[in-house]
Design a protein around this motif. Structure first.
Motif, PDB file in Angstrom:
ATOM      1  N   SER A   3       0.822  -1.206   0.000  1.00 56.57           N
ATOM      2  CA  SER A   3       0.000   0.000   0.000  1.00 56.57           C
ATOM      3  C   SER A   3       0.860   1.262   0.000  1.00 56.57           C
ATOM      4  CB  SER A   3      -0.930  -0.016   1.221  1.00 56.57           C
ATOM      5  OG  SER A   3      -1.759  -1.166   1.199  1.00 56.57           O
ATOM      6  N   LEU A   4       1.920   1.278   0.788  1.00 57.16           N
ATOM      7  CA  LEU A   4       2.803   2.449   0.841  1.00 57.16           C
ATOM      8  C   LEU A   4       3.494   2.687  -0.504  1.00 57.16           C
ATOM      9  CD1 LEU A   4       4.429   1.924   4.374  1.00 57.16           C
ATOM     10  CD2 LEU A   4       2.914   3.816   3.712  1.00 57.16           C
ATOM     11  N   VAL A   5       3.873   1.612  -1.181  1.00 59.32           N
ATOM     12  CA  VAL A   5       4.543   1.763  -2.479  1.00 59.32           C
ATOM     13  C   VAL A   5       3.564   2.330  -3.515  1.00 59.32           C
ATOM     14  CG1 VAL A   5       5.691   0.532  -4.371  1.00 59.32           C
ATOM     15  CG2 VAL A   5       6.290   0.013  -1.994  1.00 59.32           C
ATOM     16  N   ILE A   6       2.333   1.830  -3.528  1.00 58.28           N
ATOM     17  CA  ILE A   6       1.310   2.389  -4.418  1.00 58.28           C
ATOM     18  C   ILE A   6       1.093   3.869  -4.075  1.00 58.28           C
ATOM     19  CG2 ILE A   6      -1.175   2.336  -4.942  1.00 58.28           C
ATOM     20  CD1 ILE A   6      -0.944  -0.783  -4.637  1.00 58.28           C
ATOM     21  N   SER A   7       1.106   4.167  -2.783  1.00 56.27           N
ATOM     22  CA  SER A   7       0.850   5.527  -2.302  1.00 56.27           C
ATOM     23  C   SER A   7       1.863   6.534  -2.861  1.00 56.27           C
ATOM     24  CB  SER A   7       0.876   5.517  -0.768  1.00 56.27           C
ATOM     25  OG  SER A   7       0.743   6.812  -0.244  1.00 56.27           O
ATOM     26  N   TYR A   8       3.164   6.212  -2.762  1.00 57.41           N
ATOM     27  CA  TYR A   8       4.154   7.204  -3.232  1.00 57.41           C
ATOM     28  C   TYR A   8       4.368   7.106  -4.734  1.00 57.41           C
ATOM     29  CZ  TYR A   8       8.236   4.356  -4.440  1.00 57.41           C
ATOM     30  OH  TYR A   8       9.075   3.495  -5.082  1.00 57.41           O
ATOM     31  N   LYS A   9       4.360   5.857  -5.272  1.00 57.92           N
ATOM     32  CA  LYS A   9       4.749   5.678  -6.676  1.00 57.92           C
ATOM     33  C   LYS A   9       3.674   6.187  -7.636  1.00 57.92           C
ATOM     34  CE  LYS A   9       7.095   4.358 -10.234  1.00 57.92           C
ATOM     35  NZ  LYS A   9       8.344   5.036 -10.618  1.00 57.92           N
ATOM     36  N   LEU A  10       2.413   5.918  -7.294  1.00 55.55           N
ATOM     37  CA  LEU A  10       1.333   6.309  -8.203  1.00 55.55           C
ATOM     38  C   LEU A  10       0.618   7.579  -7.752  1.00 55.55           C
ATOM     39  CD1 LEU A  10      -0.218   2.817  -9.024  1.00 55.55           C
ATOM     40  CD2 LEU A  10       1.616   4.047 -10.205  1.00 55.55           C
ATOM     41  N   LEU A  11       0.617   7.857  -6.467  1.00 54.92           N
ATOM     42  CA  LEU A  11      -0.243   8.936  -5.982  1.00 54.92           C
ATOM     43  C   LEU A  11       0.504  10.028  -5.219  1.00 54.92           C
ATOM     44  CD1 LEU A  11      -3.247   6.606  -5.204  1.00 54.92           C
ATOM     45  CD2 LEU A  11      -3.099   8.292  -7.060  1.00 54.92           C
ATOM     46  N   GLY A  12       1.830   9.993  -5.286  1.00 53.61           N
ATOM     47  CA  GLY A  12       2.623  11.158  -4.931  1.00 53.61           C
ATOM     48  C   GLY A  12       2.844  11.474  -3.474  1.00 53.61           C
ATOM     49  N   THR A  13       2.593  10.514  -2.552  1.00 54.36           N
ATOM     50  CA  THR A  13       2.929  10.841  -1.160  1.00 54.36           C
ATOM     51  C   THR A  13       4.445  10.891  -1.006  1.00 54.36           C
ATOM     52  OG1 THR A  13       2.755   8.531  -0.452  1.00 54.36           O
ATOM     53  CG2 THR A  13       0.793   9.907  -0.222  1.00 54.36           C
ATOM     54  N   ALA A  14       4.897  11.732  -0.075  1.00 53.91           N
ATOM     55  CA  ALA A  14       6.329  12.009   0.053  1.00 53.91           C
ATOM     56  C   ALA A  14       6.826  11.889   1.487  1.00 53.91           C
ATOM     57  CB  ALA A  14       6.633  13.404  -0.481  1.00 53.91           C
TER      58      ALA A  14
END
Lengths: 192, 192
Positions: A72-83
């Motif tokens: 979930s964290l990888v999808i979060s930053y890779k596709l949806l830009g969390t930093a």
């Protein structure tokens, strides 16, 4: 009695006052994600000041950095830009009150809810149980601060998590509502 | 700029008005659990009418019935007495916009955030990437209603989930805030 009618009635009320929330964008507006426990006492939107649309919230038993949390964290930053990532465990977590062996024994005995006594959980069911519990790592917690350090370390060192993302480690105090930093965890995130 | 100071300031405000929330019990007062998506637009406490202490909330990318979600649900009912489960996916879920192959390609290319164009995600990073993504099942969604049916079915048929627990299947509409039942999913839970 089922909670279903209550939940649907509460949802009607929420939807009736939805206003312009329907125009929110998919990516989190404030560009961060929180990994925290499923515990009923925790409301991450309230304890971290989130409005709808602000941040990804990932929750499981213990707030552990399981393979699924990392997915979930990888999808979060890779596709949806969390930093930025927060790992937030809490005091008096149920995950501190049992071990894999205890859970496996309870499940082998019955699939009914166990009772919690002074000396831990006791099975009060009449069976049948299942030995499938032996094949699950329940991700229990022996030391609260260390579990935060372990989870932040796992995320920080994961090959799919870039070094540039800070990972903060906190424990939420269920008696006060306060987030208390686990400095040894946050420093892992900051050091890279 | 980091969100950390904002989050900690919001937490101070929450803790200052904590009142008697510190006396809440560990087991969920309303005896149910919700499995839902990490999506920033969803606030399960608001859309389902939860106060602190009411219910377990489990969240991951997609609200999928992953092994880790099932670990959490089993702990929820077996140790902490929940007796009803909700699976709540939502419209416009990011998990519908990519496939395992796409995600694996993006991660192999770089560990920076991809851009979302009319025809899907495009990598804009400069590398290095990682081939570790090839070893992850990203649990993407091809059909929203079917994914709810699949997840409810998996939970319902899991050997550690007792037949007596109803499992309700819903899709949250991000445009209206409404919970819409996936009847084919809920009936799986009701039929046993």
């Amino acid at each position: 009695m089922s909670v279903l009618p209550e939940v649907l009635a509460a949802n009607e009320t929420y939807a009736a006052g939805f206003g312009d929330l329907g125009s929110l964008a998919l990516p989190p507006a404030r560009h961060f994600a929180i990994l925290t426990c499923m515990d009923a006492r925790l409301d991450p939107a309230k304890y971290a000041g989130l409005s709808e649309g602000d941040a990804h919230v990932i929750r499981n038993a213990g707030g552990r950095a399981s393979d699924d949390a990392i997915r979930s964290l990888v999808i979060s930053y890779k596709l949806l830009g969390t930093a930025e990532f927060f790992v937030v465990h809490h005091t008096e977590c149920g995950m501190e009150f049992f071990t894999d062996d205890v859970m496996r024994g309870l499940l082998a005995s019955s699939l009914e809810t166990a009772a919690l006594g002074e000396d831990g959980f006791h099975d009060v069911g009449t069976g049948p149980g299942s030995t499938e519990g032996a094949y699950v790592d329940w991700l229990t917690i022996a030391d609260a601060d260390q579990a935060v350090v372990d989870d932040v370390t796992r995320i920080r060192n994961h090959p799919l998590v870039p070094a540039g993302i800070p990972v903060y480690g906190y424990v939420y105090d269920v008696k006060s509502g306060r987030l208390v930093e686990v400095e040894a965890a946050t420093s892992i995130g900051a050091a890279q």
